[in-house]
Design a protein around this motif. Structure first.
Motif, short mmCIF file in Angstrom:
data_model
loop_
_atom_site.label_atom_id
_atom_site.label_comp_id
_atom_site.label_asym_id
_atom_site.label_seq_id
_atom_site.Cartn_x
_atom_site.Cartn_y
_atom_site.Cartn_z
N ALA A 134 0.56 4.56 3.33
CA ALA A 134 0.07 3.94 2.10
C ALA A 134 -0.31 4.99 1.05
CB ALA A 134 -1.13 3.06 2.42
N TRP B 121 3.99 9.16 -3.30
CA TRP B 121 4.05 8.01 -4.20
C TRP B 121 3.94 8.48 -5.66
CZ3 TRP B 121 4.52 3.08 -1.93
CH2 TRP B 121 4.37 3.06 -0.53
N SER C 208 10.06 -1.76 -0.03
CA SER C 208 8.84 -1.23 0.56
C SER C 208 7.86 -2.35 0.83
CB SER C 208 8.20 -0.19 -0.37
OG SER C 208 6.97 0.29 0.17
N CYS D 206 4.82 -2.02 0.27
CA CYS D 206 3.74 -1.84 -0.69
C CYS D 206 3.94 -2.72 -1.92
CB CYS D 206 3.66 -0.37 -1.10
SG CYS D 206 2.28 0.00 -2.23
N LYS E 249 1.42 -2.43 -4.61
CA LYS E 249 0.42 -1.96 -5.55
C LYS E 249 1.01 -1.79 -6.95
CE LYS E 249 -3.03 0.23 -2.65
NZ LYS E 249 -3.89 1.43 -2.48
#
Length: 226
Positions: free
Chosen positions: A162, A170, A190, A192, A194
């Motif tokens: 993460a 990232w 992904s 993720c 966010k």
């Protein structure tokens, strides 16, 4: 037991690894196998296999326990086109550790039980044809230091830890590198969702969409190179 990780069970009965130093799991605790199938195969690989007339090239960021690679190999056994699978890993795990992970029953039976070990024991840096329809190339080291071929991959599995655990993975620089490596019309998937992740993707040329996530997660991210 490997000193840096611990074996853990997840909700679908499959196993994952826990890294105490990062307070992070390799997979969703809601189910490792079902997460991998949902995020990487269903949302990423499958649309290209359905439409493909030639080989499909996959790049995985984070080989980890080899689960994504194993599930992709499993899918290749019934695919109409071959799959070339490159995977990048900075901290390879020993097979002696990974073999202790529980996994889905269908992955414990031949031939997948043997392929699971072969994925981990395959040499690094060289292509290895595990079947006539699946060729693996494991690349060791940092993604940022690798010279990836331009427009080489239809599908990118982005499976780094993460953003708050591994922030160097990232960044705009990383997603720009992956954009260059993606084929026109290719996608990145992904777990993720966010906002900072999607902003970095868009800043480097990707077009993003939020799609339903695996069990335990409302959304995931898929990005396209137009």
């Amino acid at each position: 037991m490997h000193p840096e990780v611990q074996l853990r069970a997840t909700a679908d009965g499959s196993g994952t690894l826990y890294v105490p130093a990062l307070d992070e799991h390799y997979h969703s605790t809601h189910g490792a196998v079902q997460e991998a199938r949902h995020v990487y195969l269903a949302a990423g690989l499958e649309p290209f296999l359905v439409a493909a007339t030639g080989p499909v090239r996959v790049l995985e960021v984070g080989f980890g326990t080899g689960l994504n690679a194993l599930l992709t190999l499993e899918r290749s056994l019934t695919a109409a086109v071959p799959i070339g699978y490159d995977t990048v890993e900075k901290h390879p795990l020993p097979w002696e550790l990974v073999r202790g992970l529980a996994t889905a029953p269908e992955l414990q039976e031949p031939p997948l039980s043997a392929f699971r070990q072969q994925l981990h024991e395959a040499v690094w840096e060289k292509p290895v044809a595990l079947t006539s329809g699946f060729t693996l190339r494991k690349l060791s080291g940092e993604l940022q230091a690798l010279a990836l071929n331009d427009e080489a991959y239809q599908v990118i599995y982005f499976d780094a830890f993460a953003p708050d655990k591994q922030p160097d993975m990232w960044t705009d620089a990383v997603f720009g590198q992956l954009y260059a490596a993606a084929a026109p019309g290719g996608c990145l998937v992904s777990y993720c969702a966010k906002g900072s992740f999607k902003r970095s993707l868009r800043a480097t040329g990707w077009q993003t969409e939020a799609i339903p996530g695996p069990p335990g997660k409302r959304e995931m991210t898929r990005a396209w190179k137009q």
